[in-house]
Motif scaffolding. Structure first.
Motif, short mmCIF file in Angstrom:
data_model
loop_
_atom_site.label_atom_id
_atom_site.label_comp_id
_atom_site.label_asym_id
_atom_site.label_seq_id
_atom_site.Cartn_x
_atom_site.Cartn_y
_atom_site.Cartn_z
N HIS A 39 0.82 -1.21 0.00
CA HIS A 39 0.00 0.00 0.00
C HIS A 39 0.86 1.26 0.00
CE1 HIS A 39 -3.42 -2.55 1.66
NE2 HIS A 39 -3.96 -1.93 0.63
N HIS A 40 0.29 2.31 -0.56
CA HIS A 40 0.90 3.64 -0.50
C HIS A 40 0.56 4.30 0.83
CE1 HIS A 40 2.41 4.28 -4.63
NE2 HIS A 40 1.43 3.48 -5.01
N GLY A 41 1.32 5.33 1.18
CA GLY A 41 1.01 6.11 2.37
C GLY A 41 0.12 7.28 2.07
N MET A 42 -0.05 7.59 0.79
CA MET A 42 -0.88 8.69 0.32
C MET A 42 -1.20 8.42 -1.14
SD MET A 42 2.32 11.37 0.06
CE MET A 42 1.48 12.82 -0.46
N SER A 43 -2.16 9.10 -1.70
CA SER A 43 -2.42 8.95 -3.14
C SER A 43 -1.14 9.32 -3.89
CB SER A 43 -3.56 9.86 -3.59
OG SER A 43 -4.77 9.49 -2.96
N PRO A 44 -0.64 8.43 -4.75
CA PRO A 44 0.64 8.70 -5.41
C PRO A 44 0.66 10.01 -6.19
CG PRO A 44 -0.47 6.77 -6.36
CD PRO A 44 -1.18 7.10 -5.10
N ARG A 64 5.95 3.33 -3.54
CA ARG A 64 5.12 3.15 -2.33
C ARG A 64 5.89 3.55 -1.09
NH1 ARG A 64 3.35 -1.70 -5.25
NH2 ARG A 64 4.94 -2.91 -4.14
N GLU A 65 7.19 3.17 -1.04
CA GLU A 65 8.02 3.55 0.10
C GLU A 65 8.11 5.07 0.22
OE1 GLU A 65 10.70 2.88 3.38
OE2 GLU A 65 9.21 1.63 2.36
N LEU A 66 8.30 5.74 -0.90
CA LEU A 66 8.39 7.20 -0.89
C LEU A 66 7.11 7.83 -0.38
CD1 LEU A 66 9.73 9.91 -1.55
CD2 LEU A 66 8.90 9.65 -3.90
N THR A 67 5.96 7.37 -0.87
CA THR A 67 4.70 7.99 -0.43
C THR A 67 4.44 7.74 1.05
OG1 THR A 67 3.31 6.07 -1.06
CG2 THR A 67 3.66 7.80 -2.73
N ARG A 68 4.93 6.63 1.58
CA ARG A 68 4.76 6.39 3.02
C ARG A 68 5.58 7.40 3.82
NH1 ARG A 68 4.61 0.82 1.27
NH2 ARG A 68 6.80 0.46 1.81
#
Length: 295
Positions: A39-44, A64-68
């Motif tokens: 999962h992403h941490g935010m909408s990409p 995904r790691e970046l958005t988290r």
């Protein structure tokens, strides 16, 4: 309707709303289920690098790691400003009539912000991110702002922070690519912050009633400077290194990212319209908003 009667009516309405629709993050958010790295941490689309050549060349796992990390950075900035907000509201209502519904609403809002800060902190930890604190100069400026900002300048600044978060989080809470617990957190924040924004708008309008040109001009710059500090602190440069990216390249491409700038501007369209209607979009203020890509 007089200002006092209108203020009391608004506060009573917000108190009723809070009584009917508030959440306890301890029980509402799933803190026990381990983080799913799928999962992403935010909408990409809200990533500072989305739409850049760097983003296009990243494997999906790293995106995904970046958005988290970016989500955790934004949450940390939210905690920082919520602590400033609490100080301003407490100072504003210090030693005032506790039977006044506005006084009771102010304490309710502070209680909400305390729960939100704890919720954001736990959420950032669950995302596997470190603490992202604004740079030292911003922290010290925030300390000064918390101590001296008052009246309409304080409430308009509160509104700026809440409006920007509100728009992006409305996207995240509906996005199934985002971690379920993050979606729950953002849903709670959006619902409860809508009341805070209504109060901040009313306070700003009413306190500006009859204000002269000089006072509005000073307020406009104070609010714009606060907006600049808040927005430019949301995406810490440290998120790139922690996601395994070349920080210099990532910062360079993020600063030139027209997609991201367009998202920020669109998220602030309603806010800018409101500030303009209050006479708070002066030429000096616009300089700060343009620097922060909010207009």
């Amino acid at each position: 309707m007089t200002t006092t009667v209108h203020r009391e009516s608004t506060a009573q309405r917000l108190l009723r709303s809070s009584d009917q629709l508030s959440y306890d993050p301890v029980s509402e958010v799933d803190w026990e289920t381990p983080l799913d790295p799928g999962h992403h941490g935010m909408s990409p689309e809200w990533s500072s690098l989305y739409g850049t050549a760097y983003w296009d060349g990243m494997p999906e796992e790293q995106r995904r790691e970046l958005t988290r990390h970016e989500s955790a950075s934004i949450a940390s900035t939210g905690i920082w400003f919520e602590m400033i907000l609490q100080q301003m509201v407490l100072r504003d209502f210090y030693a005032k009539d506790p039977t006044d519904p506005a006084f009771q609403w102010a304490l309710t809002e502070i209680a909400d912000e305390c729960r939100h800060s704890i919720m954001f902190a736990r959420g950032a930890a669950k995302l596997g991110a470190p603490a992202y604190v604004p740079k030292r100069s911003t922290v010290e400026l925030g300390r000064v702002f918390a101590a001296v900002a008052s009246g309409e300048a304080a409430y308009a600044s509160i509104l700026v922070a809440e409006e920007v978060l509100d728009v992006m989080q409305r996207d995240w809470m509906r996005d199934e690519r985002v971690a379920p617990f993050v979606r729950t957190i953002t849903n709670i924040h959006v619902v409860e912050e809508s009341r805070h924004m209504a109060f901040a708008r009313d306070e700003t309008r009413e306190r500006l009633a009859g204000a002269g040109r000089l006072r509005r001009g000073v307020d406009a710059v104070v609010v714009a400077a606060a907006a600049y500090m808040i927005v430019t602190s949301m995406w810490s440069p440290q998120v790139y290194a922690n996601a395994g990216l070349d920080t210099r390249r990532a910062v360079r491409e993020a600063r030139a990212n027209e997609h991201h700038k367009a998202l920020l501007r669109s998220s602030c369209a309603g806010l800018m319209e409101f500030l303009g209607s209050c006479g708070l979009l002066t030429r000096p203020a616009l300089w700060f908003y343009r620097r922060a890509n909010l207009i």
